[in-house]
Scaffold this active site. Sequence first.
Site, mmCIF file in Angstrom:
data_model
loop_
_atom_site.group_PDB
_atom_site.id
_atom_site.type_symbol
_atom_site.label_atom_id
_atom_site.label_comp_id
_atom_site.label_asym_id
_atom_site.label_seq_id
_atom_site.Cartn_x
_atom_site.Cartn_y
_atom_site.Cartn_z
ATOM 1 N N GLY A 69 -42.155 -24.358 -0.381
ATOM 2 C CA GLY A 69 -40.886 -25.058 -0.328
ATOM 3 C C GLY A 69 -40.752 -25.903 0.923
ATOM 4 N N SER A 194 -38.418 -23.385 -3.694
ATOM 5 C CA SER A 194 -39.531 -22.507 -3.330
ATOM 6 C C SER A 194 -39.574 -21.296 -4.250
ATOM 7 C CB SER A 194 -39.371 -22.048 -1.876
ATOM 8 O OG SER A 194 -40.484 -21.311 -1.447
ATOM 9 N N CYS A 320 -29.513 -11.830 19.013
ATOM 10 C CA CYS A 320 -30.004 -10.706 19.812
ATOM 11 C C CYS A 320 -31.291 -10.141 19.229
ATOM 12 C CB CYS A 320 -28.947 -9.613 19.880
ATOM 13 S SG CYS A 320 -27.353 -10.216 20.420
#
Length: 459
Positions: A69, A194, A320
């Site tokens: 994709g 995709s 994070c």
Amino acid sequence: MPYFDSASAAPLHPVARQALQASLDEGWADPARLYREGRRARLLLDAAREAAAEAVGCRTDELVFTPSGTHAVHAGVAGVLAGRRRVGSHLVVSAVEHSSVLHSAAAHEARGGSVCEVPVDRSGAVSAAGYADALVPATALACLQSANHEVGTVQPVAEVGEVCGAAGVPLLVDAAQSLGWGPVEGAWSVLAASAHKWGGPPGVGLLAVRKGVRFSPQGPADERESGRSPGFVNLPAIVAAAASLRAVRAEADAEAARLRVLVDRIRRRVVRLVPDVEVVGDADRRLPHLVTFSCLYVDGEALLHELDRAGFSVSSGSSCTSSTLTPSHVLRAMGVLSEGNVRVSLPPGTPAEEVNAFLEVLPGAVAGVRERLGVTEPPVADPEADSLELDALGLRCPQPVIELARAIARVPVGGTVTVLSDDEVARLDIPAWCAMRGHDYLGESPRPTGTAYTVRRLS
């Protein structure tokens, strides 16, 4: 082990597995050759193209298969920009596009082109008016995803397509997340997708270019796939991709209705079960199988590991993680809380029992991460001063927000707390904390080191 990350890669559909095994026996020859084995391979390739084109809603001679994709996006963007270079070199994209589109835009800009990013609202949606404002006479191409890969918000492709059509600008749609659920509505010009997003094998992409769109393939010329995707095709994988796309489409309406009930259950209950949680993305115009939420005072990577140990595979757009110290570009563009971010995307067939089990595990997982980070309710005490300044330099999310939460009770109602931070995430998460906790975010100001974020206590 429940797998809740189909937005990254859906499990291989049983039909794809069967088609792959069968085509390994029949589709190994070169489909460009005229002998018996080549003719057999060509029949398989033609049948796969016909099935894929029917699902996309285009002509068979408008669709080619690509190695991924991402390759389809890169080839589509580069081909249209080159084909319309006489018009200009201005490219329009949304601020929340998949990285493959943004990387193409960055490469175009590095070659001297110009790029305009259309902003989104807090739900992650663009507006047709935003695209209308971004289009100029030199615009060669506009790009818009059909649905967002991180928060599930469905974009107004049909409305944007009308705006682009009126301006004579082709619209490229990244349909990777939505094509398995149904065709893309509206007058798009180029479409990329995709196979591993709908349960096909990895390594197969689709690129559809409507007749009449000026398109100039980049790179060395190749006789295969209309010159738009060079190299020998992976015919067994292509056959499996097309077969699985047809199969998931046949099941899509019923499965979407069933999964939407489960996702609605997560959206409702997560805010009741876990304190200080923000569910992000549009509540109504969204993919049926995807929900994303962010948790205050939580390290996103630690939470994902905790859920993994409990037997649940989920992903995150949180900043994070060990690989980055910057927020997800999608969450940043939306202006929502980024710390402790969890994306749940249910694959077809997910039973309700697995979702219920996830909701039972989640509160303890979040509480455990918060406990290890030292998150506690601040003690009730007399205010220390009318204003405080916290030095959070060097601390990464969610610590600056945790320090702010601990300090807010140390000033009186109407008093201010200023957090000095060099973590870019603070620019998103401190205002989000204020909105969730009912305090007034006064803004930011640059300092010689870092940025100062000031908050007024309201209760």
